[in-house]
Write a protein that holds these residues in place. Structure first.
Motif, PDB file in Angstrom:
ATOM      1  N   ARG A 267      12.831  25.187  -9.814  1.00  6.67           N
ATOM      2  CA  ARG A 267      11.727  25.866  -9.112  1.00  6.67           C
ATOM      3  C   ARG A 267      12.360  26.544  -7.904  1.00  6.67           C
ATOM      4  NH1 ARG A 267       6.995  22.332  -8.398  1.00  6.67           N
ATOM      5  NH2 ARG A 267       6.285  23.441 -10.260  1.00  6.67           N
ATOM      6  N   TRP A 268      12.224  27.871  -7.845  1.00  7.93           N
ATOM      7  CA  TRP A 268      12.827  28.652  -6.765  1.00  7.93           C
ATOM      8  C   TRP A 268      11.716  29.422  -6.070  1.00  7.93           C
ATOM      9  CZ3 TRP A 268      18.456  30.095  -7.358  1.00  7.93           C
ATOM     10  CH2 TRP A 268      18.955  30.736  -6.217  1.00  7.93           C
ATOM     11  N   GLN A 269      11.597  29.241  -4.735  1.00  7.73           N
ATOM     12  CA  GLN A 269      10.529  29.896  -3.984  1.00  7.73           C
ATOM     13  C   GLN A 269      11.101  30.854  -2.935  1.00  7.73           C
ATOM     14  OE1 GLN A 269       8.143  26.258  -2.916  1.00  7.73           O
ATOM     15  NE2 GLN A 269       6.534  27.560  -3.755  1.00  7.73           N
ATOM     16  N   LEU A 270      10.485  32.034  -2.871  1.00  9.14           N
ATOM     17  CA  LEU A 270      10.829  33.065  -1.885  1.00  9.14           C
ATOM     18  C   LEU A 270       9.538  33.587  -1.281  1.00  9.14           C
ATOM     19  CD1 LEU A 270      12.888  34.500  -4.599  1.00  9.14           C
ATOM     20  CD2 LEU A 270      13.951  34.640  -2.368  1.00  9.14           C
ATOM     21  N   ASN A 271       9.553  33.906   0.012  1.00  8.01           N
ATOM     22  CA  ASN A 271       8.367  34.491   0.624  1.00  8.01           C
ATOM     23  C   ASN A 271       8.726  35.812   1.292  1.00  8.01           C
ATOM     24  OD1 ASN A 271       9.791  33.407   2.788  1.00  8.01           O
ATOM     25  ND2 ASN A 271       8.034  32.449   3.726  1.00  8.01           N
ATOM     26  N   TYR A 272       7.690  36.630   1.534  1.00 11.19           N
ATOM     27  CA  TYR A 272       7.886  37.962   2.088  1.00 11.19           C
ATOM     28  C   TYR A 272       6.749  38.311   3.033  1.00 11.19           C
ATOM     29  CZ  TYR A 272      10.743  38.425  -2.150  1.00 11.19           C
ATOM     30  OH  TYR A 272      11.650  38.228  -3.157  1.00 11.19           O
ATOM     31  N   ARG A 273       7.057  39.172   4.008  1.00 14.09           N
ATOM     32  CA  ARG A 273       6.042  39.757   4.872  1.00 14.09           C
ATOM     33  C   ARG A 273       6.269  41.264   4.890  1.00 14.09           C
ATOM     34  NH1 ARG A 273       6.452  38.887  11.130  1.00 14.09           N
ATOM     35  NH2 ARG A 273       7.733  40.735  10.917  1.00 14.09           N
ATOM     36  N   PHE A 274       5.170  42.018   4.814  1.00  9.26           N
ATOM     37  CA  PHE A 274       5.236  43.475   4.802  1.00  9.26           C
ATOM     38  C   PHE A 274       4.305  44.030   5.866  1.00  9.26           C
ATOM     39  CE2 PHE A 274       5.601  41.793   0.541  1.00  9.26           C
ATOM     40  CZ  PHE A 274       6.782  42.346   0.102  1.00  9.26           C
ATOM     41  N   SER A 275       4.675  45.167   6.421  1.00 10.20           N
ATOM     42  CA  SER A 275       3.766  45.907   7.281  1.00 10.20           C
ATOM     43  C   SER A 275       3.745  47.341   6.774  1.00 10.20           C
ATOM     44  CB  SER A 275       4.203  45.853   8.745  1.00 10.20           C
ATOM     45  OG  SER A 275       5.453  46.493   8.899  1.00 10.20           O
ATOM     46  N   SER A 276       2.670  48.051   7.118  1.00 12.57           N
ATOM     47  CA  SER A 276       2.599  49.448   6.687  1.00 12.57           C
ATOM     48  C   SER A 276       3.618  50.262   7.478  1.00 12.57           C
ATOM     49  CB  SER A 276       1.190  50.000   6.884  1.00 12.57           C
ATOM     50  OG  SER A 276       0.888  50.048   8.258  1.00 12.57           O
ATOM     51  N   ALA A 277       4.028  51.391   6.934  1.00 14.43           N
ATOM     52  CA  ALA A 277       5.038  52.232   7.578  1.00 14.43           C
ATOM     53  C   ALA A 277       4.608  52.662   8.978  1.00 14.43           C
ATOM     54  CB  ALA A 277       5.325  53.453   6.706  1.00 14.43           C
TER      55      ALA A 277
END
Length: 157
Positions: A107-117
């Motif tokens: 089980r491999w977990q990755l997280n991400y955060r994005f903002s608009s340009a």
């Protein structure tokens, strides 16, 4: 040798960072019972804030799953790709690939955060969980503890 892939993506915005919404998000499963899948396909589950983190399941071709799988010398090398490259948190040093022998799963977990340009929209977030088994499996394999757990989640602020 059989390779079983389950990919779960949970996505949300700042509205689910605290309180009741965060509790619902945190209660979302990271492993599911497997349906019958034929051929080189993955069991893909998507859960979104907009529909209360209800799971939506389908099948996708393995080539569309963001993970590298390579069989060599009776082992399966597993290494998820980090997509997209512009997301946070930065990952200057990633853990090494996992090499499974028949009967094991990761089980491999990755997280991400994005903002608009332009920074005018709310931040959005993803949590990707890859459950990958090597060898014959039972439908409930991903409901148990993994042989190998890789937690590549970072601070999202």
């Amino acid at each position: 040798m059989e390779i079983t892939v389950q990919w779960t993506r949970t996505s949300w915005t700042k509205r689910s960072r605290g309180g009741e919404a965060a509790a619902r998000r945190n209660a979302a499963p990271i492993g599911f019972a497997l349906p019958h899948i034929e051929g080189a396909a993955a069991h893909v589950i998507r859960m979104h804030e907009r529909d209360g983190f209800e799971p939506h399941e389908n099948e996708e071709d393995l080539s569309k799953v963001d993970v590298q799988l390579r069989e060599t010398d009776g082992r399966l090398r597993v290494f998820p790709r980090v997509q997209p490259l512009f997301a946070l948190p930065p990952r200057p040093r990633r853990p090494p690939a996992v090499r499974l022998v028949p009967g094991q799963w990761v089980r491999w977990q990755l997280n991400y955060r994005f903002s608009s340009a332009a920074g005018v929209r709310d931040w959005s977030y993803w949590l990707d969980t890859f459950n990958i088994a090597y060898g014959p499996t039972k439908p409930d394999v991903f409901l148990s503890a993994p042989t190998v757990l890789v937690n590549e989640r970072g601070p999202l602020r």
